[in-house]
Enzyme design. Structure first.
Site, PDB file in Angstrom:
ATOM      1  N   ASP A 187       0.875  -1.181   0.000  1.00 24.16           N
ATOM      2  CA  ASP A 187       0.000   0.000   0.000  1.00 24.16           C
ATOM      3  C   ASP A 187       0.907   1.224   0.000  1.00 24.16           C
ATOM      4  OD1 ASP A 187      -3.256   0.226   1.203  1.00 24.16           O
ATOM      5  OD2 ASP A 187      -2.063   2.033   0.852  1.00 24.16           O
ATOM      6  N   ASN A 188       0.507   2.276  -0.711  1.00 22.83           N
ATOM      7  CA  ASN A 188       1.326   3.501  -0.658  1.00 22.83           C
ATOM      8  C   ASN A 188       0.849   4.448   0.452  1.00 22.83           C
ATOM      9  OD1 ASN A 188      -0.985   4.650  -1.668  1.00 22.83           O
ATOM     10  ND2 ASN A 188      -0.053   5.479  -3.536  1.00 22.83           N
ATOM     11  N   LYS A 204     -10.525   6.361  -5.626  1.00 26.36           N
ATOM     12  CA  LYS A 204     -11.936   5.939  -5.698  1.00 26.36           C
ATOM     13  C   LYS A 204     -12.966   7.037  -5.471  1.00 26.36           C
ATOM     14  CE  LYS A 204     -12.553   4.631  -0.935  1.00 26.36           C
ATOM     15  NZ  LYS A 204     -13.267   3.801  -0.011  1.00 26.36           N
ATOM     16  N   SER A 251     -16.777  -2.630 -10.023  1.00 26.09           N
ATOM     17  CA  SER A 251     -17.841  -1.914  -9.322  1.00 26.09           C
ATOM     18  C   SER A 251     -19.147  -1.985 -10.106  1.00 26.09           C
ATOM     19  CB  SER A 251     -17.417  -0.450  -9.192  1.00 26.09           C
ATOM     20  OG  SER A 251     -18.490   0.354  -8.775  1.00 26.09           O
ATOM     21  N   TYR A 256     -13.580   8.007 -12.865  1.00 29.19           N
ATOM     22  CA  TYR A 256     -13.441   6.866 -11.937  1.00 29.19           C
ATOM     23  C   TYR A 256     -14.161   5.635 -12.502  1.00 29.19           C
ATOM     24  CZ  TYR A 256     -14.789   3.701  -8.226  1.00 29.19           C
ATOM     25  OH  TYR A 256     -15.045   2.556  -7.512  1.00 29.19           O
ATOM     26  N   LYS A 268     -12.834   1.724 -14.098  1.00 30.69           N
ATOM     27  CA  LYS A 268     -13.288   0.366 -13.745  1.00 30.69           C
ATOM     28  C   LYS A 268     -13.626  -0.420 -15.016  1.00 30.69           C
ATOM     29  CE  LYS A 268     -12.692   0.675  -9.371  1.00 30.69           C
ATOM     30  NZ  LYS A 268     -11.545  -0.048  -8.800  1.00 30.69           N
ATOM     31  N   ASN A 275     -22.644  -1.710  -3.014  1.00 23.71           N
ATOM     32  CA  ASN A 275     -22.230  -0.642  -2.083  1.00 23.71           C
ATOM     33  C   ASN A 275     -21.663  -1.242  -0.791  1.00 23.71           C
ATOM     34  OD1 ASN A 275     -24.113   0.696  -4.015  1.00 23.71           O
ATOM     35  ND2 ASN A 275     -23.688   2.472  -2.736  1.00 23.71           N
ATOM     36  N   LEU A 327     -22.676   7.307   1.786  1.00 24.86           N
ATOM     37  CA  LEU A 327     -23.798   7.453   2.715  1.00 24.86           C
ATOM     38  C   LEU A 327     -23.482   6.987   4.140  1.00 24.86           C
ATOM     39  CD1 LEU A 327     -26.775   8.131   3.214  1.00 24.86           C
ATOM     40  CD2 LEU A 327     -27.365   5.853   2.361  1.00 24.86           C
ATOM     41  N   ARG A 338     -30.233   1.128  -3.387  1.00 19.61           N
ATOM     42  CA  ARG A 338     -28.910   0.551  -3.587  1.00 19.61           C
ATOM     43  C   ARG A 338     -28.870  -0.830  -2.927  1.00 19.61           C
ATOM     44  NH1 ARG A 338     -28.839   4.318  -6.317  1.00 19.61           N
ATOM     45  NH2 ARG A 338     -27.303   5.999  -6.536  1.00 19.61           N
ATOM     46  N   GLY A 366     -25.562  13.019 -11.148  1.00 16.87           N
ATOM     47  CA  GLY A 366     -24.829  11.788 -11.461  1.00 16.87           C
ATOM     48  C   GLY A 366     -25.368  10.557 -10.756  1.00 16.87           C
TER      49      GLY A 366
HETATM   50  C1  WQD Z   1     -25.584   5.891  -1.803  1.00 17.43           C
HETATM   51  C2  WQD Z   1     -26.935   6.576  -1.789  1.00 17.43           C
HETATM   52  C3  WQD Z   1     -26.937   8.844  -2.580  1.00 17.43           C
HETATM   53  C4  WQD Z   1     -24.505  10.504   0.640  1.00 17.43           C
HETATM   54  C5  WQD Z   1     -20.552   5.383  -5.071  1.00 17.43           C
HETATM   55  C6  WQD Z   1     -19.768   5.195  -6.328  1.00 17.43           C
HETATM   56  C7  WQD Z   1     -19.494   3.748  -6.551  1.00 17.43           C
HETATM   57  C8  WQD Z   1     -18.782   3.143  -5.389  1.00 17.43           C
HETATM   58  C9  WQD Z   1     -19.506   3.413  -4.126  1.00 17.43           C
HETATM   59  C10 WQD Z   1     -16.528   3.437  -4.643  1.00 17.43           C
HETATM   60  C11 WQD Z   1     -27.213   7.417  -3.031  1.00 17.43           C
HETATM   61  C12 WQD Z   1     -27.309   8.771  -1.124  1.00 17.43           C
HETATM   62  C13 WQD Z   1     -25.220   9.645  -0.172  1.00 17.43           C
HETATM   63  C14 WQD Z   1     -25.206  11.508   1.357  1.00 17.43           C
HETATM   64  C15 WQD Z   1     -27.276  10.678   0.423  1.00 17.43           C
HETATM   65  N1  WQD Z   1     -17.465   3.671  -5.401  1.00 17.43           N
HETATM   66  N2  WQD Z   1     -26.573   9.729  -0.274  1.00 17.43           N
HETATM   67  N3  WQD Z   1     -26.575  11.559   1.234  1.00 17.43           N
HETATM   68  O1  WQD Z   1     -23.300   6.788  -5.195  1.00 17.43           O
HETATM   69  O2  WQD Z   1     -24.257   4.450  -4.873  1.00 17.43           O
HETATM   70  O3  WQD Z   1     -21.831   4.751  -5.221  1.00 17.43           O
HETATM   71  O4  WQD Z   1     -19.837   4.796  -3.989  1.00 17.43           O
HETATM   72  O5  WQD Z   1     -15.591   3.510  -4.212  1.00 17.43           O
HETATM   73  O6  WQD Z   1     -18.749   3.610  -7.694  1.00 17.43           O
HETATM   74  O7  WQD Z   1     -20.484   5.729  -7.405  1.00 17.43           O
HETATM   75  O8  WQD Z   1     -22.800   5.440  -3.081  1.00 17.43           O
HETATM   76  O9  WQD Z   1     -22.719   5.923  -0.682  1.00 17.43           O
HETATM   77  O10 WQD Z   1     -22.297   7.808  -2.318  1.00 17.43           O
HETATM   78  O11 WQD Z   1     -24.604   6.875  -2.095  1.00 17.43           O
HETATM   79  O12 WQD Z   1     -28.497  10.785   0.351  1.00 17.43           O
HETATM   80  O13 WQD Z   1     -24.633  12.332   2.072  1.00 17.43           O
HETATM   81  O14 WQD Z   1     -26.966   7.483  -0.698  1.00 17.43           O
HETATM   82  O15 WQD Z   1     -27.713   9.786  -3.249  1.00 17.43           O
HETATM   83  O16 WQD Z   1     -28.562   7.270  -3.331  1.00 17.43           O
HETATM   84  P1  WQD Z   1     -23.146   5.421  -4.671  1.00 17.43           P
HETATM   85  P2  WQD Z   1     -23.019   6.555  -1.996  1.00 17.43           P
END
Ligand code: WQD
Length: 341
Positions: free
Chosen positions: A33-34, A86, A126, A151, A155, A181, A202, A233, A299
């Site tokens: 790991d770096n 990531k 992913s 990103y 992948k 997730n 989240l 999710r 997004g």
């Molecule tokens: C989950 C849900 C948000 C934060 C991303 C990357 C994916 C992977 C994992 C990793 C969504 C909602 C989130 C907040 C919220 N990458 N949310 N309030 O977007 O499914 O996936 O992370 O390394 O490639 O795209 O995960 O955890 O960001 O969001 O309401 O403060 O929670 O809108 O519906 P996501 P997330």
């Protein structure tokens, strides 16, 4: 003789949990790991949990010469490649960092494997490769959608690099695991997710809000076409996810795959909404998570969850930890790092 697995990014969230599961399944592990987005303390905790004297090399996989020394120093026949940048948002602002790190490190992994006769590799892919699928749940055959961030694009490209390398080089086999997730932490509460700065994801945002570090959680949108209007999710427990890597490596070591390049979805197969997750966290842990509904996050896809039939049938792997257990472990970890009783 014991098999040794090289774990790149082994100080990170998923890498550290996988290192633990590998040792507990009887593998020897070498961690590289770096430490750009991880702490040495995670490696110490992996050693503590397993009681194993796991070698650690502070090396950037993009530095081919330094990385080659690892291939010279240790004898291993499998690599699990986690090391990557990531953060979706950062990748939009700094695409060259993402293409450089994520593609460069994986090309080095594969070319060194070829040079040193290392046969097996697991790649961290992913569910982001599916974008918003036209049909749900997503199977491995569900078409990939054009990536919406650099990103996500790395992948997809790395999956293709692996497919093409396996096709061209007979000595190499590969499995790409498409994570949905990943959340939660080890039951020991000694390792878990440690985001730098304000969390994008989240569950770390929820745990930090419950801990009082953040004032309130913003729920991004309640006007989606879902039962409660918030996004759906597939939240997969990190220990279950780690075990999927052990099964994938074992499959390649035993040569029991259907082909030399395989892809598997790693999720629970169950959709959970943002609001359901927040409510479950509050109920399971007996803490409040102040939250308000705000606009959609650009997004975000509306809904994505896994069809896990292939992983269940072919790998014999299934997610077993309940969402409640996982959310309890996430909170136990947050309390551990913040010294909350
Ligand atoms: C989950 C849900 C948000 C934060 C991303 C990357 C994916 C992977 C994992 C990793 C969504 C909602 C989130 C907040 C919220 N990458 N949310 N309030 O977007 O499914 O996936 O992370 O390394 O490639 O795209 O995960 O955890 O960001 O969001 O309401 O403060 O929670 O809108 O519906 P996501 P997330």
């Amino acid at each position: 003789m014991k098999e040794t697995v090289l774990v790149t990014g082994g100080a990170g969230f998923i890498g550290s949990h996988t290192a633990v599961e590998l040792v507990e399944a009887g593998f020897d592990v070498v961690i590289v790991d770096n430490l750009s987005n991880a702490e040495m303390a995670a490696v110490e905790s992996v050693r503590k949990i397993t009681g194993a004297d796991i070698p650690f090399e502070k090396v950037d996989c993009c530095d081919r010469a330094a990385f080659e020394e690892v291939f010279k120093k240790y004898k291993f026949n499998s690599v699990i490649h986690f090391a990557a940048s990531k953060a979706v948002g950062e990748s939009v602002a700094e695409p060259l960092k993402y293409y450089g790190n994520n593609l460069g490190s994986f090309v080095n992994v594969l070319s060194l494997m070829k040079q040193y006769g290392v046969e097996n590799v697991v790649f961290s892919s992913s569910a982001t490769v599916y974008g918003q699928p036209d049909t749900l749940p997503a199977t491995e055959q569900t078409p990939r959608k054009p990536a919406t961030s650099p990103y996500g694009n790395t992948k997809q490209i790395c999956e293709d690099i692996l497919r093409d390398s396996v096709a061209a080089y007979e000595g190499i086999k590969g499995i790409a695991l498409r994570y949905f997730n990943p959340i939660g932490a080890h039951p020991s509460a000694l390792i878990g997710e440690l985001p730098k700065g304000v969390p994008n994801n989240l569950v770390p945002f929820i745990t930090q809000t419950a801990a009082g570090i953040r004032k309130e959680l913003s729920v991004f949108g309640d006007d989606y076409n879902t039962p409660d209007g918030s996004c759906l999710r597939d939240y997969i427990d990190v220990v279950d996810l780690a075990k999927a890597h052990v099964v994938a490596v074992t499959r390649m070591v035993k040569n029991s795959g259907k082909s030399r390049f395989e892809i598997f979805n790693i999720g629970t197969g169950k959709p959970t909404s943002v609001l359901e997750l927040v409510n479950a966290f509050e109920r399971v842990n007996g803490v409040k998570v102040p939250h308000k509904i705000v606009g959609r996050r650009p997004g975000d896809v509306e809904a994505v969850w896994a069809d896990t039939t292939l992983a269940n049938n072919e790998l014999g792997w299934k997610a077993v930890r309940s969402l409640d257990e996982t959310l309890a472990s996430a909170w136990a970890w947050e309390k551990h790092i913040r010294n909350i009783q």
